[in-house]
Design a protein around this motif. Sequence first.
Motif, PDB file in Angstrom:
ATOM      1  N   ARG A  34       0.866  -1.182   0.000  1.00 18.16           N
ATOM      2  CA  ARG A  34       0.000   0.000   0.000  1.00 18.16           C
ATOM      3  C   ARG A  34       0.902   1.232   0.000  1.00 18.16           C
ATOM      4  N   THR A  35       0.546   2.204  -0.805  1.00 20.90           N
ATOM      5  CA  THR A  35       1.348   3.431  -0.814  1.00 20.90           C
ATOM      6  C   THR A  35       0.634   4.543  -0.046  1.00 20.90           C
ATOM      7  N   ASP A  36      -0.554   4.247   0.475  1.00 25.20           N
ATOM      8  CA  ASP A  36      -1.384   5.290   1.096  1.00 25.20           C
ATOM      9  C   ASP A  36      -1.506   5.129   2.611  1.00 25.20           C
ATOM     10  N   VAL A  37      -0.656   4.316   3.230  1.00 23.11           N
ATOM     11  CA  VAL A  37      -0.766   4.138   4.683  1.00 23.11           C
ATOM     12  C   VAL A  37       0.610   4.345   5.322  1.00 23.11           C
ATOM     13  N   PRO A  38       0.633   4.790   6.597  1.00 22.40           N
ATOM     14  CA  PRO A  38       1.929   4.938   7.270  1.00 22.40           C
ATOM     15  C   PRO A  38       2.709   3.634   7.211  1.00 22.40           C
ATOM     16  N   THR A  39       3.950   3.751   6.757  1.00 19.37           N
ATOM     17  CA  THR A  39       4.754   2.548   6.473  1.00 19.37           C
ATOM     18  C   THR A  39       6.114   2.657   7.149  1.00 19.37           C
ATOM     19  N   LEU A  40       6.534   1.559   7.713  1.00 16.91           N
ATOM     20  CA  LEU A  40       7.862   1.485   8.334  1.00 16.91           C
ATOM     21  C   LEU A  40       8.739   0.545   7.510  1.00 16.91           C
ATOM     22  N   LEU A  41       9.839   1.083   7.009  1.00 15.88           N
ATOM     23  CA  LEU A  41      10.798   0.314   6.214  1.00 15.88           C
ATOM     24  C   LEU A  41      11.936  -0.093   7.144  1.00 15.88           C
ATOM     25  N   LEU A  42      12.131  -1.385   7.296  1.00 12.72           N
ATOM     26  CA  LEU A  42      13.081  -1.887   8.291  1.00 12.72           C
ATOM     27  C   LEU A  42      14.225  -2.627   7.595  1.00 12.72           C
ATOM     28  N   SER A  43      15.447  -2.249   7.918  1.00 12.71           N
ATOM     29  CA  SER A  43      16.593  -3.012   7.416  1.00 12.71           C
ATOM     30  C   SER A  43      17.452  -3.417   8.609  1.00 12.71           C
ATOM     31  N   GLU A  44      17.307  -4.647   9.025  1.00 13.37           N
ATOM     32  CA  GLU A  44      18.104  -5.154  10.148  1.00 13.37           C
ATOM     33  C   GLU A  44      19.260  -5.931   9.536  1.00 13.37           C
ATOM     34  N   VAL A  91      17.031   1.154  -3.384  1.00 13.49           N
ATOM     35  CA  VAL A  91      15.967   0.430  -2.664  1.00 13.49           C
ATOM     36  C   VAL A  91      15.175   1.424  -1.806  1.00 13.49           C
ATOM     37  N   ILE A  92      15.911   2.288  -1.093  1.00 11.46           N
ATOM     38  CA  ILE A  92      15.198   3.259  -0.239  1.00 11.46           C
ATOM     39  C   ILE A  92      14.338   4.171  -1.114  1.00 11.46           C
ATOM     40  N   PHE A 144      12.998   3.536  -3.938  1.00  3.41           N
ATOM     41  CA  PHE A 144      11.824   2.812  -4.447  1.00  3.41           C
ATOM     42  C   PHE A 144      10.619   3.086  -3.532  1.00  3.41           C
ATOM     43  N   PHE A 145      10.880   3.163  -2.238  1.00  2.00           N
ATOM     44  CA  PHE A 145       9.789   3.389  -1.282  1.00  2.00           C
ATOM     45  C   PHE A 145       9.529   4.882  -1.081  1.00  2.00           C
ATOM     46  N   THR A 146      10.605   5.706  -0.993  1.00  2.35           N
ATOM     47  CA  THR A 146      10.360   7.139  -0.740  1.00  2.35           C
ATOM     48  C   THR A 146       9.601   7.786  -1.904  1.00  2.35           C
ATOM     49  N   THR A 147       9.803   7.286  -3.113  1.00  3.88           N
ATOM     50  CA  THR A 147       9.117   7.915  -4.243  1.00  3.88           C
ATOM     51  C   THR A 147       7.640   7.513  -4.317  1.00  3.88           C
ATOM     52  N   GLN A 148       7.267   6.482  -3.600  1.00  2.78           N
ATOM     53  CA  GLN A 148       5.882   6.015  -3.726  1.00  2.78           C
ATOM     54  C   GLN A 148       5.037   6.226  -2.482  1.00  2.78           C
ATOM     55  N   ILE A 149       5.692   6.330  -1.313  1.00  2.00           N
ATOM     56  CA  ILE A 149       4.934   6.313  -0.059  1.00  2.00           C
ATOM     57  C   ILE A 149       5.175   7.620   0.705  1.00  2.00           C
ATOM     58  N   PRO A 150       4.168   8.508   0.777  1.00  2.00           N
ATOM     59  CA  PRO A 150       4.393   9.802   1.446  1.00  2.00           C
ATOM     60  C   PRO A 150       4.638   9.674   2.947  1.00  2.00           C
ATOM     61  N   SER A 151       3.885   8.803   3.638  1.00  2.00           N
ATOM     62  CA  SER A 151       4.061   8.666   5.095  1.00  2.00           C
ATOM     63  C   SER A 151       4.986   7.492   5.356  1.00  2.00           C
ATOM     64  N   LEU A 152       6.254   7.820   5.500  1.00  2.00           N
ATOM     65  CA  LEU A 152       7.244   6.745   5.547  1.00  2.00           C
ATOM     66  C   LEU A 152       8.227   6.961   6.693  1.00  2.00           C
ATOM     67  N   ALA A 153       8.485   5.886   7.416  1.00  2.00           N
ATOM     68  CA  ALA A 153       9.545   5.890   8.429  1.00  2.00           C
ATOM     69  C   ALA A 153      10.522   4.788   8.056  1.00  2.00           C
ATOM     70  N   THR A 154      11.724   4.894   8.558  1.00  2.00           N
ATOM     71  CA  THR A 154      12.672   3.806   8.324  1.00  2.00           C
ATOM     72  C   THR A 154      13.512   3.567   9.575  1.00  2.00           C
ATOM     73  N   ILE A 155      13.935   2.334   9.739  1.00  2.00           N
ATOM     74  CA  ILE A 155      14.880   1.986  10.805  1.00  2.00           C
ATOM     75  C   ILE A 155      15.963   1.121  10.157  1.00  2.00           C
ATOM     76  N   ILE A 156      17.202   1.531  10.348  1.00  2.00           N
ATOM     77  CA  ILE A 156      18.321   0.754   9.794  1.00  2.00           C
ATOM     78  C   ILE A 156      19.249   0.362  10.946  1.00  2.00           C
ATOM     79  N   TYR A 157      19.583  -0.913  10.989  1.00  2.00           N
ATOM     80  CA  TYR A 157      20.569  -1.392  11.972  1.00  2.00           C
ATOM     81  C   TYR A 157      21.751  -1.954  11.204  1.00  2.00           C
ATOM     82  N   GLU A 158      22.942  -1.461  11.470  1.00  2.00           N
ATOM     83  CA  GLU A 158      24.127  -2.006  10.797  1.00  2.00           C
ATOM     84  C   GLU A 158      25.415  -1.551  11.495  1.00  2.00           C
TER      85      GLU A 158
END
Length: 369
Positions: A224-234, A248-249, A251-265
Amino acid sequence: MNPPDKSAPSIPNLLSLRGSRGGARGGRSRGGSGAGTSRRTGQGHDAVIQGTDTDAAVSRLSAVDLGYLHDPCAQFFVQSPNGPPPRRLPIINRGTYTRTSGLDRLIDAFLSTLDAESPKQIVALGAGTDTRPFRIFSQQNCHGLIYHEIDFEVVCSKKLRIVKGVPLLSRVLSDASVVPPAEPEEASSSWTSQPSNGGLFYCHGLDLRKLPGNEGSLTLPGLRTDVPTLLLSECCLCYLSPQEANGVISFFTTQIPSLATIIYEPIRPNDPFGQVMVSNLAARHIRMPTLDVYKEAKDQVDRLSKAGFEVVKHMTVEDIWNSWVAQEEKERVDSLEGLDEVEEWQLLAAHYIIVWGYRGDGFSGLAEE
Ligand SMILES: C[S@@+](CC[C@H](N)C(=O)[O-])C[C@H]1O[C@@H](n2cnc3c(N)ncnc32)[C@H](O)[C@@H]1O
Protein backbone atom coordinates in the motif's frame (compact mmCIF):
# COMPACT_ATOMS: atom_id res chain seq x y z
CA MET A 1 44.42 -19.32 9.58
CA ASN A 2 41.29 -21.15 10.61
CA PRO A 3 38.78 -21.94 7.89
CA PRO A 4 35.82 -19.56 7.72
CA ASP A 5 33.16 -20.74 10.15
CA LYS A 6 29.75 -21.03 8.50
CA SER A 7 27.92 -20.96 11.82
CA ALA A 8 29.82 -17.93 13.07
CA PRO A 9 27.93 -15.01 14.55
CA SER A 10 27.00 -12.10 12.31
CA ILE A 11 28.58 -9.85 14.91
CA PRO A 12 32.28 -10.48 14.41
CA ASN A 13 34.30 -12.24 17.03
CA LEU A 14 36.25 -9.44 18.61
CA LEU A 15 38.12 -11.88 20.82
CA SER A 16 40.47 -12.16 17.89
CA LEU A 17 41.69 -8.77 19.15
CA ARG A 18 43.42 -10.56 21.97
CA GLY A 19 43.50 -14.21 20.94
CA SER A 20 40.77 -16.79 20.90
CA ARG A 21 38.77 -18.42 23.61
CA GLY A 22 37.40 -21.74 22.43
CA GLY A 23 35.67 -24.45 24.34
CA ALA A 24 32.23 -25.45 25.34
CA ARG A 25 30.73 -22.01 25.12
CA GLY A 26 31.17 -21.88 21.41
CA GLY A 27 33.92 -19.26 21.25
CA ARG A 28 35.83 -19.70 18.05
CA SER A 29 38.88 -18.15 16.61
CA ARG A 30 38.59 -17.10 13.04
CA GLY A 31 40.90 -15.74 10.44
CA GLY A 32 42.62 -12.65 11.67
CA SER A 33 43.88 -9.67 9.78
CA GLY A 34 45.41 -10.34 6.46
CA ALA A 35 42.70 -12.82 5.59
CA GLY A 36 40.38 -10.11 4.45
CA THR A 37 41.14 -9.85 0.81
CA SER A 38 39.47 -12.94 -0.58
CA ARG A 39 36.46 -12.20 -2.74
CA ARG A 40 33.55 -14.06 -4.21
CA THR A 41 31.45 -12.69 -6.94
CA GLY A 42 27.94 -13.11 -8.29
CA GLN A 43 25.96 -16.12 -7.16
CA GLY A 44 28.75 -17.35 -4.88
CA HIS A 45 28.64 -14.10 -2.98
CA ASP A 46 24.82 -14.16 -2.89
CA ALA A 47 24.94 -17.62 -1.30
CA VAL A 48 27.35 -16.37 1.35
CA ILE A 49 25.07 -13.41 2.08
CA GLN A 50 22.04 -15.70 2.27
CA GLY A 51 24.00 -17.72 4.83
CA THR A 52 24.19 -14.70 7.14
CA ASP A 53 20.56 -15.41 7.96
CA THR A 54 21.69 -18.66 9.56
CA ASP A 55 24.10 -16.64 11.71
CA ALA A 56 21.30 -14.34 12.78
CA ALA A 57 18.96 -17.27 13.56
CA VAL A 58 21.65 -19.07 15.60
CA SER A 59 22.44 -15.88 17.54
CA ARG A 60 18.75 -15.34 18.25
CA LEU A 61 18.32 -18.88 19.52
CA SER A 62 21.44 -18.62 21.67
CA ALA A 63 20.04 -15.47 23.31
CA VAL A 64 16.66 -17.17 23.78
CA ASP A 65 18.05 -20.41 25.21
CA LEU A 66 20.13 -18.51 27.74
CA GLY A 67 17.16 -16.42 28.89
CA TYR A 68 18.05 -13.04 27.35
CA LEU A 69 15.02 -13.01 25.08
CA HIS A 70 11.66 -14.74 25.13
CA ASP A 71 10.84 -16.15 21.73
CA PRO A 72 9.27 -19.61 21.47
CA CYS A 73 9.55 -19.51 17.67
CA ALA A 74 13.33 -19.06 17.44
CA GLN A 75 14.07 -22.77 17.89
CA PHE A 76 12.33 -23.76 14.66
CA PHE A 77 14.65 -21.78 12.40
CA VAL A 78 17.89 -23.40 13.50
CA GLN A 79 18.76 -26.88 12.33
CA SER A 80 21.24 -28.62 14.54
CA PRO A 81 21.14 -32.32 13.72
CA ASN A 82 24.41 -33.15 15.49
CA GLY A 83 23.72 -31.98 19.00
CA PRO A 84 22.64 -28.80 20.72
CA PRO A 85 22.73 -25.59 18.67
CA PRO A 86 25.87 -23.45 19.09
CA ARG A 87 26.01 -20.99 21.96
CA ARG A 88 27.34 -17.51 21.35
CA LEU A 89 29.75 -15.72 23.64
CA PRO A 90 28.26 -13.54 26.40
CA ILE A 91 29.04 -10.26 24.64
CA ILE A 92 27.41 -11.54 21.45
CA ASN A 93 24.31 -12.59 23.39
CA ARG A 94 24.17 -9.21 25.04
CA GLY A 95 24.50 -7.58 21.62
CA THR A 96 21.63 -9.65 20.22
CA TYR A 97 19.53 -8.82 23.27
CA THR A 98 20.23 -5.07 23.09
CA ARG A 99 19.74 -4.80 19.34
CA THR A 100 16.48 -6.75 19.47
CA SER A 101 15.17 -4.75 22.44
CA GLY A 102 16.07 -1.45 20.78
CA LEU A 103 14.39 -2.40 17.51
CA ASP A 104 11.35 -3.77 19.35
CA ARG A 105 10.96 -0.51 21.21
CA LEU A 106 11.01 1.54 17.99
CA ILE A 107 8.70 -0.83 16.16
CA ASP A 108 6.27 -0.85 19.10
CA ALA A 109 6.36 2.95 19.07
CA PHE A 110 5.40 2.90 15.39
CA LEU A 111 2.65 0.34 15.90
CA SER A 112 1.20 2.10 18.94
CA THR A 113 0.84 5.43 17.14
CA LEU A 114 -2.30 4.26 15.39
CA ASP A 115 -5.16 2.26 16.85
CA ALA A 116 -5.25 -1.45 16.12
CA GLU A 117 -7.80 -1.15 13.29
CA SER A 118 -6.06 1.66 11.37
CA PRO A 119 -4.12 0.42 8.37
CA LYS A 120 -0.35 0.54 8.70
CA GLN A 121 2.47 -1.32 7.09
CA ILE A 122 5.90 -2.75 7.85
CA VAL A 123 8.30 -3.67 5.06
CA ALA A 124 11.24 -5.73 6.37
CA LEU A 125 14.15 -5.84 3.91
CA GLY A 126 16.29 -8.97 4.01
CA ALA A 127 14.06 -10.37 6.74
CA GLY A 128 15.46 -13.87 6.43
CA THR A 129 13.96 -16.25 8.96
CA ASP A 130 13.34 -13.42 11.42
CA THR A 131 10.73 -14.36 14.03
CA ARG A 132 9.45 -10.82 14.57
CA PRO A 133 6.25 -11.33 12.51
CA PHE A 134 5.33 -14.28 14.73
CA ARG A 135 5.84 -12.19 17.83
CA ILE A 136 3.84 -9.27 16.42
CA PHE A 137 0.99 -11.31 14.95
CA SER A 138 0.67 -13.33 18.18
CA GLN A 139 -0.67 -10.15 19.75
CA GLN A 140 -4.29 -9.12 19.48
CA ASN A 141 -3.70 -5.58 18.24
CA CYS A 142 -2.65 -6.12 14.66
CA HIS A 143 -5.89 -6.07 12.66
CA GLY A 144 -4.77 -3.14 10.53
CA LEU A 145 -1.21 -4.33 10.00
CA ILE A 146 0.14 -5.34 6.62
CA TYR A 147 3.56 -6.93 7.08
CA HIS A 148 5.86 -7.51 4.10
CA GLU A 149 9.12 -9.38 4.18
CA ILE A 150 11.55 -9.40 1.26
CA ASP A 151 14.46 -11.79 0.84
CA PHE A 152 16.02 -13.98 -1.81
CA GLU A 153 13.77 -16.70 -3.25
CA VAL A 154 15.68 -19.50 -1.58
CA VAL A 155 15.33 -17.87 1.84
CA CYS A 156 11.60 -17.20 1.43
CA SER A 157 10.94 -20.77 0.26
CA LYS A 158 12.79 -22.12 3.29
CA LYS A 159 10.72 -19.95 5.62
CA LEU A 160 7.47 -21.17 4.06
CA ARG A 161 8.56 -24.81 4.41
CA ILE A 162 9.31 -24.29 8.10
CA VAL A 163 6.08 -22.40 8.77
CA LYS A 164 3.99 -25.10 7.09
CA GLY A 165 5.77 -27.85 9.02
CA VAL A 166 5.44 -26.36 12.51
CA PRO A 167 1.94 -26.05 14.04
CA LEU A 168 2.96 -23.25 16.44
CA LEU A 169 4.09 -21.14 13.48
CA SER A 170 1.24 -21.98 11.14
CA ARG A 171 -1.28 -21.17 13.85
CA VAL A 172 0.05 -17.58 13.89
CA LEU A 173 0.70 -17.16 10.15
CA SER A 174 -2.27 -19.22 9.13
CA ASP A 175 -3.33 -20.20 5.60
CA ALA A 176 0.22 -19.71 4.33
CA SER A 177 0.14 -20.26 0.59
CA VAL A 178 2.31 -19.58 -2.44
CA VAL A 179 1.35 -16.59 -4.57
CA PRO A 180 0.68 -17.81 -8.15
CA PRO A 181 3.57 -16.72 -10.45
CA ALA A 182 3.00 -13.98 -13.02
CA GLU A 183 3.92 -16.43 -15.81
CA PRO A 184 2.40 -19.91 -15.41
CA GLU A 185 5.65 -21.71 -16.27
CA GLU A 186 7.64 -19.84 -13.60
CA ALA A 187 8.07 -21.13 -10.07
CA SER A 188 7.04 -18.77 -7.29
CA SER A 189 8.75 -18.42 -3.96
CA SER A 190 6.54 -15.58 -2.74
CA TRP A 191 3.86 -16.47 -0.29
CA THR A 192 1.17 -14.89 1.77
CA SER A 193 -0.76 -15.56 4.96
CA GLN A 194 -3.86 -14.32 6.70
CA PRO A 195 -2.65 -14.26 10.31
CA SER A 196 -5.16 -15.77 12.72
CA ASN A 197 -5.30 -12.56 14.82
CA GLY A 198 -5.95 -10.35 11.79
CA GLY A 199 -3.82 -8.32 9.44
CA LEU A 200 -2.01 -9.54 6.35
CA PHE A 201 1.43 -11.02 5.78
CA TYR A 202 3.44 -11.22 2.56
CA CYS A 203 6.83 -12.82 2.03
CA HIS A 204 8.32 -11.72 -1.32
CA GLY A 205 11.02 -13.90 -2.85
CA LEU A 206 12.95 -11.17 -4.59
CA ASP A 207 16.49 -9.88 -4.99
CA LEU A 208 16.28 -6.34 -3.61
CA ARG A 209 18.72 -5.15 -6.27
CA LYS A 210 15.90 -5.56 -8.79
CA LEU A 211 13.82 -2.84 -7.10
CA PRO A 212 15.84 0.31 -7.93
CA GLY A 213 14.76 2.10 -11.05
CA ASN A 214 11.60 0.05 -11.20
CA GLU A 215 9.23 2.50 -9.55
CA GLY A 216 5.79 1.86 -10.93
CA SER A 217 6.74 -1.10 -13.12
CA LEU A 218 7.91 -3.61 -10.51
CA THR A 219 5.26 -3.75 -7.84
CA LEU A 220 5.24 -5.67 -4.62
CA PRO A 221 1.91 -7.48 -4.42
CA GLY A 222 -0.11 -6.06 -1.54
CA LEU A 223 2.11 -3.00 -1.03
CA ARG A 224 0.00 0.00 0.00
CA THR A 225 1.35 3.43 -0.81
CA ASP A 226 -1.38 5.29 1.10
CA VAL A 227 -0.77 4.14 4.68
CA PRO A 228 1.93 4.94 7.27
CA THR A 229 4.75 2.55 6.47
CA LEU A 230 7.86 1.48 8.33
CA LEU A 231 10.80 0.31 6.21
CA LEU A 232 13.08 -1.89 8.29
CA SER A 233 16.59 -3.01 7.42
CA GLU A 234 18.10 -5.15 10.15
CA CYS A 235 21.58 -5.88 8.81
CA CYS A 236 20.48 -6.09 5.18
CA LEU A 237 21.14 -2.94 3.11
CA CYS A 238 24.80 -3.09 4.22
CA TYR A 239 25.28 -6.04 1.84
CA LEU A 240 24.31 -3.92 -1.18
CA SER A 241 26.41 -1.29 -2.91
CA PRO A 242 25.62 2.27 -1.75
CA GLN A 243 23.90 2.93 -5.09
CA GLU A 244 21.79 -0.21 -4.84
CA ALA A 245 20.90 0.51 -1.21
CA ASN A 246 19.89 4.09 -2.06
CA GLY A 247 17.87 2.78 -4.98
CA VAL A 248 15.97 0.43 -2.66
CA ILE A 249 15.20 3.26 -0.24
CA SER A 250 14.10 5.54 -3.07
CA PHE A 251 11.82 2.81 -4.45
CA PHE A 252 9.79 3.39 -1.28
CA THR A 253 10.36 7.14 -0.74
CA THR A 254 9.12 7.91 -4.24
CA GLN A 255 5.88 6.02 -3.73
CA ILE A 256 4.93 6.31 -0.06
CA PRO A 257 4.39 9.80 1.45
CA SER A 258 4.06 8.67 5.09
CA LEU A 259 7.24 6.74 5.55
CA ALA A 260 9.54 5.89 8.43
CA THR A 261 12.67 3.81 8.32
CA ILE A 262 14.88 1.99 10.81
CA ILE A 263 18.32 0.75 9.79
CA TYR A 264 20.57 -1.39 11.97
CA GLU A 265 24.13 -2.01 10.80
CA PRO A 266 27.80 -1.70 11.75
CA ILE A 267 29.78 1.54 11.67
CA ARG A 268 33.36 2.76 12.26
CA PRO A 269 35.27 0.31 10.04
CA ASN A 270 38.55 2.24 10.24
CA ASP A 271 39.53 2.15 13.89
CA PRO A 272 41.43 -0.91 15.17
CA PHE A 273 38.32 -2.77 16.24
CA GLY A 274 36.53 -1.87 13.01
CA GLN A 275 39.46 -3.16 10.96
CA VAL A 276 39.31 -6.51 12.76
CA MET A 277 35.57 -6.58 12.21
CA VAL A 278 35.97 -6.01 8.46
CA SER A 279 38.80 -8.51 8.17
CA ASN A 280 36.85 -11.20 10.06
CA LEU A 281 33.94 -10.70 7.68
CA ALA A 282 36.25 -10.80 4.66
CA ALA A 283 37.73 -14.09 5.89
CA ARG A 284 34.20 -15.43 5.48
CA HIS A 285 33.90 -13.80 2.03
CA ILE A 286 31.43 -11.24 3.35
CA ARG A 287 31.58 -7.66 2.16
CA MET A 288 29.54 -4.75 3.45
CA PRO A 289 29.99 -2.13 0.71
CA THR A 290 27.91 0.58 2.38
CA LEU A 291 30.27 0.52 5.36
CA ASP A 292 32.87 2.28 3.20
CA VAL A 293 30.51 5.22 2.78
CA TYR A 294 28.46 5.35 6.00
CA LYS A 295 31.38 5.08 8.38
CA GLU A 296 30.19 7.18 11.26
CA ALA A 297 26.87 7.98 12.89
CA LYS A 298 26.78 11.35 11.15
CA ASP A 299 27.11 9.66 7.73
CA GLN A 300 24.10 7.50 8.55
CA VAL A 301 22.13 10.56 9.64
CA ASP A 302 23.05 12.42 6.41
CA ARG A 303 22.06 9.37 4.42
CA LEU A 304 18.51 9.43 5.76
CA SER A 305 18.23 13.22 5.61
CA LYS A 306 19.28 13.16 1.95
CA ALA A 307 16.74 10.41 1.31
CA GLY A 308 14.04 12.85 2.44
CA PHE A 309 13.37 11.83 6.06
CA GLU A 310 12.54 15.02 7.96
CA VAL A 311 13.38 13.82 11.45
CA VAL A 312 16.40 11.55 11.88
CA LYS A 313 17.75 10.08 15.12
CA HIS A 314 20.34 7.48 16.02
CA MET A 315 21.75 5.47 18.89
CA THR A 316 24.58 2.99 19.04
CA VAL A 317 23.95 -0.37 20.67
CA GLU A 318 26.04 0.95 23.56
CA ASP A 319 23.70 3.98 23.91
CA ILE A 320 20.70 1.67 23.86
CA TRP A 321 22.12 -0.53 26.60
CA ASN A 322 22.99 2.53 28.69
CA SER A 323 19.82 4.54 28.15
CA TRP A 324 16.95 2.24 27.21
CA VAL A 325 17.58 -0.87 29.28
CA ALA A 326 16.15 -0.31 32.76
CA GLN A 327 18.43 -0.91 35.76
CA GLU A 328 16.42 -3.90 36.94
CA GLU A 329 16.57 -5.46 33.49
CA LYS A 330 20.33 -4.81 33.30
CA GLU A 331 20.72 -6.73 36.56
CA ARG A 332 18.63 -9.60 35.23
CA VAL A 333 20.69 -9.76 32.02
CA ASP A 334 23.97 -9.47 33.98
CA SER A 335 22.97 -12.43 36.11
CA LEU A 336 22.44 -14.74 33.12
CA GLU A 337 26.07 -15.34 32.22
CA GLY A 338 28.13 -12.61 33.82
CA LEU A 339 30.37 -10.51 31.59
CA ASP A 340 34.11 -10.46 32.12
CA GLU A 341 34.88 -8.64 28.90
CA VAL A 342 33.37 -5.26 29.72
CA GLU A 343 35.80 -3.34 27.52
CA GLU A 344 35.18 -5.64 24.58
CA TRP A 345 31.45 -5.26 25.08
CA GLN A 346 31.74 -1.48 24.99
CA LEU A 347 33.87 -1.64 21.85
CA LEU A 348 31.51 -4.03 20.13
CA ALA A 349 28.42 -2.09 21.14
CA ALA A 350 29.91 1.20 19.92
CA HIS A 351 30.35 -0.30 16.43
CA TYR A 352 26.67 -1.01 15.75
CA ILE A 353 24.07 1.65 15.22
CA ILE A 354 20.34 1.99 14.90
CA VAL A 355 19.39 5.02 12.85
CA TRP A 356 15.76 5.94 12.28
CA GLY A 357 13.86 8.66 10.51
CA TYR A 358 10.40 9.57 9.34
CA ARG A 359 8.42 12.00 7.25
CA GLY A 360 4.70 12.56 6.94
CA ASP A 361 1.91 11.55 9.31
CA GLY A 362 1.48 8.59 11.60
CA PHE A 363 4.74 8.62 13.53
CA SER A 364 3.95 10.41 16.79
CA GLY A 365 5.07 7.30 18.70
CA LEU A 366 8.48 7.44 17.04
CA ALA A 367 8.68 11.18 17.70
CA GLU A 368 8.71 10.45 21.42
CA GLU A 369 11.76 8.18 21.15
C1 LIG B 1 22.24 -10.86 8.42
S1 LIG B 1 20.81 -11.49 7.65
C2 LIG B 1 19.60 -10.63 8.60
C3 LIG B 1 18.28 -11.34 8.67
C4 LIG B 1 17.25 -10.62 9.53
N1 LIG B 1 17.03 -9.28 9.07
C5 LIG B 1 17.70 -10.62 10.97
O1 LIG B 1 18.27 -9.61 11.41
O2 LIG B 1 17.48 -11.62 11.64
C6 LIG B 1 20.78 -10.60 6.08
C7 LIG B 1 19.62 -10.99 5.21
O3 LIG B 1 19.56 -10.07 4.11
C8 LIG B 1 19.24 -10.81 2.96
N2 LIG B 1 19.69 -10.09 1.76
C9 LIG B 1 20.92 -9.57 1.54
N3 LIG B 1 20.99 -9.05 0.29
C10 LIG B 1 19.76 -9.23 -0.27
C11 LIG B 1 19.21 -8.92 -1.55
N4 LIG B 1 19.93 -8.33 -2.50
N5 LIG B 1 17.93 -9.25 -1.80
C12 LIG B 1 17.18 -9.86 -0.84
N6 LIG B 1 17.66 -10.19 0.39
C13 LIG B 1 18.93 -9.88 0.67
C14 LIG B 1 19.98 -12.13 3.14
O4 LIG B 1 19.49 -13.16 2.31
C15 LIG B 1 19.75 -12.39 4.62
O5 LIG B 1 18.59 -13.13 4.87
